[in-house]
Design a protein around this motif. Sequence first.
Motif, mmCIF file in Angstrom:
data_model
loop_
_atom_site.group_PDB
_atom_site.id
_atom_site.type_symbol
_atom_site.label_atom_id
_atom_site.label_comp_id
_atom_site.label_asym_id
_atom_site.label_seq_id
_atom_site.Cartn_x
_atom_site.Cartn_y
_atom_site.Cartn_z
ATOM 1 N N ARG A 1 0.865 -1.084 -0.152
ATOM 2 C CA ARG A 1 0.098 -0.156 -0.066
ATOM 3 C C ARG A 1 0.993 1.271 -0.131
ATOM 4 N NH1 ARG A 1 -5.342 0.694 2.444
ATOM 5 N NH2 ARG A 1 -5.573 2.732 2.721
ATOM 6 N N ASN A 2 0.801 2.076 -1.147
ATOM 7 C CA ASN A 2 1.782 3.304 -0.950
ATOM 8 C C ASN A 2 2.890 2.818 -1.006
ATOM 9 O OD1 ASN A 2 -0.749 5.071 -1.204
ATOM 10 N ND2 ASN A 2 -1.065 4.761 0.615
ATOM 11 N N VAL A 6 2.042 -3.159 4.682
ATOM 12 C CA VAL A 6 1.038 -2.644 5.872
ATOM 13 C C VAL A 6 1.392 -3.657 7.081
ATOM 14 C CG1 VAL A 6 -1.231 -2.484 6.865
ATOM 15 C CG2 VAL A 6 -0.738 -1.552 4.427
ATOM 16 N N TYR A 7 1.676 -3.274 8.139
ATOM 17 C CA TYR A 7 2.003 -3.993 9.306
ATOM 18 C C TYR A 7 0.908 -4.190 10.181
ATOM 19 C CZ TYR A 7 6.480 -2.702 7.803
ATOM 20 O OH TYR A 7 7.649 -2.559 6.741
ATOM 21 N N ARG A 8 0.710 -5.113 10.643
ATOM 22 C CA ARG A 8 -0.512 -5.620 11.493
ATOM 23 C C ARG A 8 -0.177 -6.408 12.761
ATOM 24 N NH1 ARG A 8 -2.671 -6.211 6.533
ATOM 25 N NH2 ARG A 8 -4.617 -5.118 6.139
ATOM 26 N N THR A 14 -2.776 -1.501 13.009
ATOM 27 C CA THR A 14 -2.020 -1.497 11.686
ATOM 28 C C THR A 14 -1.089 -0.248 11.860
ATOM 29 O OG1 THR A 14 -3.868 -0.148 10.572
ATOM 30 C CG2 THR A 14 -3.576 -2.818 10.469
ATOM 31 N N SER A 16 0.550 1.801 8.638
ATOM 32 C CA SER A 16 0.440 2.069 7.260
ATOM 33 C C SER A 16 0.453 3.372 6.876
ATOM 34 C CB SER A 16 -0.894 1.670 6.811
ATOM 35 O OG SER A 16 -2.069 2.515 7.240
ATOM 36 N N ARG A 17 0.999 3.601 5.726
ATOM 37 C CA ARG A 17 1.465 4.812 5.052
ATOM 38 C C ARG A 17 0.253 5.262 4.369
ATOM 39 N NH1 ARG A 17 4.831 6.063 0.127
ATOM 40 N NH2 ARG A 17 5.942 8.160 0.411
ATOM 41 N N GLU A 18 -0.356 6.453 4.405
ATOM 42 C CA GLU A 18 -1.659 6.975 3.774
ATOM 43 C C GLU A 18 -1.184 8.095 3.129
ATOM 44 O OE1 GLU A 18 -3.796 4.838 3.655
ATOM 45 O OE2 GLU A 18 -3.235 3.498 5.125
ATOM 46 N N TRP A 33 2.141 8.602 8.163
ATOM 47 C CA TRP A 33 2.055 7.232 8.703
ATOM 48 C C TRP A 33 1.101 7.297 9.902
ATOM 49 C CZ3 TRP A 33 4.654 2.957 7.243
ATOM 50 C CH2 TRP A 33 5.739 2.896 6.205
ATOM 51 N N MET A 38 -7.847 -0.309 11.114
ATOM 52 C CA MET A 38 -8.487 -0.078 9.801
ATOM 53 C C MET A 38 -10.074 -0.746 9.774
ATOM 54 S SD MET A 38 -5.567 -1.120 7.202
ATOM 55 C CE MET A 38 -5.612 0.231 5.694
#
Length: 124
Positions: A1-2, A6-8, A14, A16-18, A33, A38
């Motif tokens: 993603r991006n 994505v780390y969970r 999570t 994630s980079r958005e 970040w 989510m």
Amino acid sequence: RNNVPVYRNRNGFTLSREKQPMGPSTPEESYGWIIGNMSERRPLYGVRSDDLSAPILGWQSFTAPEPLPMLRYYTHVSAARVFKEKGNRAFQRRAWDEAEDWYSKSLACKLDPDDYAEALAMVL
């Protein structure tokens, strides 16, 4: 993603980079970040950064209380040792399934046994 994973974690959170809008009057975007849930679409913490690595500093709280998150990076070697030590502690508590999980994570780091051999026993 991006362009990054994505780390969970096991609690459903999570990292994630958005994409982040620069403002209502400009089509430009930047990145940030987010640590959050989510499934609930609830950001807990965030930091604006175009870096492809999650920043270790600069986090702010959105909907979660302090303390702010602390991120650490581990090499394969240090991660393997941390997992092994957690496995040893679980083994001492006789939590066999948990110990096996930690040892499996340690082995998954795929270290070269010739470079990182540990003496297990000596037979005379």
